[in-house]
Design a protein around this motif. Structure first.
Motif, short mmCIF file in Angstrom:
data_model
loop_
_atom_site.label_atom_id
_atom_site.label_comp_id
_atom_site.label_asym_id
_atom_site.label_seq_id
_atom_site.Cartn_x
_atom_site.Cartn_y
_atom_site.Cartn_z
N LEU A 26 0.84 -1.21 0.00
CA LEU A 26 0.00 0.00 0.00
C LEU A 26 0.87 1.26 0.00
O LEU A 26 0.58 2.25 -0.66
N ILE A 27 1.97 1.19 0.73
CA ILE A 27 2.91 2.33 0.75
C ILE A 27 3.48 2.55 -0.66
O ILE A 27 3.54 3.68 -1.17
N ILE A 28 3.84 1.46 -1.32
CA ILE A 28 4.43 1.54 -2.68
C ILE A 28 3.41 2.17 -3.63
O ILE A 28 3.73 3.08 -4.39
N ALA A 29 2.16 1.72 -3.55
CA ALA A 29 1.12 2.29 -4.42
C ALA A 29 0.91 3.77 -4.11
O ALA A 29 0.79 4.61 -5.01
N ALA A 30 0.94 4.11 -2.82
CA ALA A 30 0.69 5.51 -2.40
C ALA A 30 1.76 6.45 -2.95
O ALA A 30 1.49 7.61 -3.26
N LEU A 31 2.98 5.94 -3.10
CA LEU A 31 4.08 6.78 -3.60
C LEU A 31 3.85 7.22 -5.03
O LEU A 31 4.39 8.24 -5.48
N ALA A 32 3.02 6.43 -5.79
CA ALA A 32 2.75 6.77 -7.19
C ALA A 32 1.34 7.32 -7.36
O ALA A 32 0.95 7.74 -8.46
N ALA A 33 0.56 7.32 -6.28
CA ALA A 33 -0.86 7.73 -6.41
C ALA A 33 -0.97 9.26 -6.47
O ALA A 33 -0.11 9.98 -5.93
N GLU A 34 -2.04 9.73 -7.12
CA GLU A 34 -2.31 11.17 -7.12
C GLU A 34 -2.99 11.52 -5.80
O GLU A 34 -3.94 10.85 -5.40
N GLY A 35 -2.44 12.53 -5.10
CA GLY A 35 -3.09 12.93 -3.85
C GLY A 35 -2.53 12.21 -2.63
O GLY A 35 -1.47 11.59 -2.69
N GLU A 36 -3.32 12.27 -1.58
CA GLU A 36 -2.84 11.85 -0.26
C GLU A 36 -3.43 10.51 0.14
O GLU A 36 -4.62 10.25 -0.03
N THR A 37 -2.56 9.63 0.67
CA THR A 37 -2.98 8.33 1.20
C THR A 37 -2.67 8.28 2.70
O THR A 37 -1.60 8.72 3.11
N THR A 38 -3.64 7.80 3.47
CA THR A 38 -3.42 7.58 4.90
C THR A 38 -3.44 6.09 5.15
O THR A 38 -4.39 5.40 4.79
N VAL A 39 -2.37 5.56 5.73
CA VAL A 39 -2.28 4.12 6.05
C VAL A 39 -2.36 3.96 7.57
O VAL A 39 -1.51 4.50 8.29
N ARG A 40 -3.38 3.26 8.04
CA ARG A 40 -3.56 3.04 9.47
C ARG A 40 -3.07 1.65 9.88
O ARG A 40 -2.73 0.83 9.04
N ARG A 41 -3.00 1.41 11.17
CA ARG A 41 -2.53 0.13 11.76
C ARG A 41 -1.11 -0.18 11.26
O ARG A 41 -0.82 -1.30 10.84
#
Ligand code: EPZ
Length: 426
Positions: free
Chosen positions: A384-399
């Motif tokens: 999920l972190i890897i995908a977030a690095l290429a995603a448009e906008g902001e990702t919040t990863v919990r737990r």
């Protein structure tokens, strides 16, 4: 509880230091039980599971000390001294938090003639049975009892005779427990279809440094000539091939150029072959690996397998990368029964993935968008972190405690190469 906030779109560039391997450290630490002398392990990653294992060893009466490294350094040195064993019981409340505790069963039995370890239970990726651990140790002459959720193993008077065991399924942990039992048996033991992972080789290298006699290291047929006693040793844990592979995917998905300092290319050839087939430029040298992904990414088919096949621990991370590749990729997970926990979360970020049993089909390239997502198991969380690095906008990863179990100072390492990532209180 902490969460990570990532704003995608930055091309990663620079150098990431690779830490000592979690899955090697977790089998090297219990080796200290096999001798009354001091065992010093260097290059240990700063991870919750390592601290947990240190606490478990203290429960047995093992003296431990973390020798100083500067707080800003990555990696630590731990000295363990099992001069005397005051308890042979690994209690439920410790084992349930860290299933790798089952790896004390073999060495404790070999040292003390008995061991009582709570059954570890399953986890998110599967029910994680330990039947092969027990069958291997029984083959060496131990008596095994299962009572009230505990495994109790006992050696006959005079010690374990040793014996042969042919693994019906390749098992990393069962091979590790069998090795740590056989080294102090009275006779010779042979393992067939044993795991060949680099972490097994690291374990054999430490045991040999302690005076064990092992033939066939690195192959699936191991012969162990039991010795009367083992000495202490000082040993540096191998670099983490899964951490390195994970950051390679992170660099590639951003189209960046990153050096993985300390990574050992020889331990991760299947991952490197997969990355090159996808179109990632991978340059190996004696001190690390350079990753670059200037061009478009291509689809590929992947099947996980025991080493030297593609590591199941790399499946989720490669799946994220393949979301950006042209075409449909087919990923087959052959090791664990439930290792697609990342799929629904990636779908929420815009990935196009369908699953059928242990097969996933990833269609790309997708435009990934930031979302609120939940970490589940360790490697799914990293995907999920890897995908977030290429995603448009902001990702919040919990737990993200799942992540802290396997990735030392994750956000600091990614910040080193320009990622927009921060850890905040949830
Ligand atoms: C180790 O787990 C790793 N953990 C795992 O990494 C890794 O995914 C796995 O090996 C495979 O490479 C550590 O080293 C601490 P197995 P382990 O025994 O030893 C079945 C991570 O993300 N099996 O090789 O538990 C089992 O169900 C973790 O870092 C039995 O049937 O894995 C699985 O299908 C996740 N009976 C297969 O064998 C047994 O007694 C492989 O498991 C033992 C295993």
């Amino acid at each position: 509880m902490d969460k990570l906030i990532i704003r995608g779109g930055n091309r990663l560039s620079g150098t990431i230091p690779i830490s000592g391997a979690k899955n090697a450290a977790l089998t090297l630490i219990p080796c200290a039980l096999l001798t009354e002398e001091a065992v010093t392990l260097r290059n240990l990653p700063r991870l919750a599971d390592i601290d947990g294992f240190q606490h478990l060893m203290n429960q047995f009466g093992v003296n431990t000390a973390i020798q100083g490294t500067r707080p800003e350094d990555f990696g630590r040195t731990m000295r363990l001294e099992a001069t005397r064993i005051t308890s042979t019981v690994a209690p439920y409340d410790l084992v349930r938090k860290m299933r790798a505790s089952i790896l004390v069963l073999g060495p404790m039995l070999a040292r003390a003639g008995e061991a009582t370890v709570s059954m570890p239970g399953g986890c998110a990726i599967g029910n994680r049975p330990i039947d092969l651990h027990l069958k291997a140790i029984e083959a060496f002459g131990a008596q095994i009892e299962l009572t009230q959720g505990y495994v109790k193993a006992m050696a006959p008077d005079g010690g374990l005779p040793g014996g042969d065991f042919d693994f019906p399924v390749v098992s990393v942990g069962a091979t590790e427990n069998a090795l740590m039992t056989a080294v102090l048996a009275n006779g010779t033991s042979r393992l067939f279809n044993a795991a060949r992972e680099p972490e097994i080789v690291d374990l054999c290298n430490l045991l040999v440094a302690m005076g064990a006699e092992i033939e066939g290291i690195g192959t699936s047929d191991l012969t162990i000539h039991g010795v009367k006693r083992l000495n202490g040793a000082t040993y540096a844990v191998m670099p983490d091939r899964i951490e390195a592979g994970s950051y390679a995917c992170a660099a590639a998905i951003t189209g960046g150029a990153v050096r993985l300092e300390g990574a050992k290319a020889g331990d991760m050839q299947a991952t490197i072959r997969a990355l090159r087939s996808i179109g990632v430029e991978v340059t190996e040298d004696a001190k690390g690996i350079d990753i670059a992904a200037p061009g478009a990414l291509s689809r590929i088919d992947l099947t996980t397998a025991p080493y030297p096949g593609l590591a199941t621990d790399m499946q989720a991370q490669l799946m994220s990368l393949l979301c950006m590749a042209d075409g449909a990729s087919v990923l087959k997970e052959t090791i664990f029964e439930n290792r697609f926990m990342h799929v629904p979360e990636l779908a929420r970020m815009g990935a196009d993935i369908s699953t059928e049993g242990r097969t996933a089909i990833v269609k790309g390239p997708s435009t990934l968008t930031g979302a609120e997502v939940m970490a589940t198991d360790l490697r799914a969380s990293m995907s999920l972190i890897i995908a977030a690095l290429a995603a448009e906008g902001e990702t919040t990863v919990r737990r993200i405690y799942h992540l802290d179990r396997g990735y030392e100072r994750l956000e600091e390492k990614l910040q080193l190469v320009g990622a927009d990532i921060e850890r905040v209180d949830d």
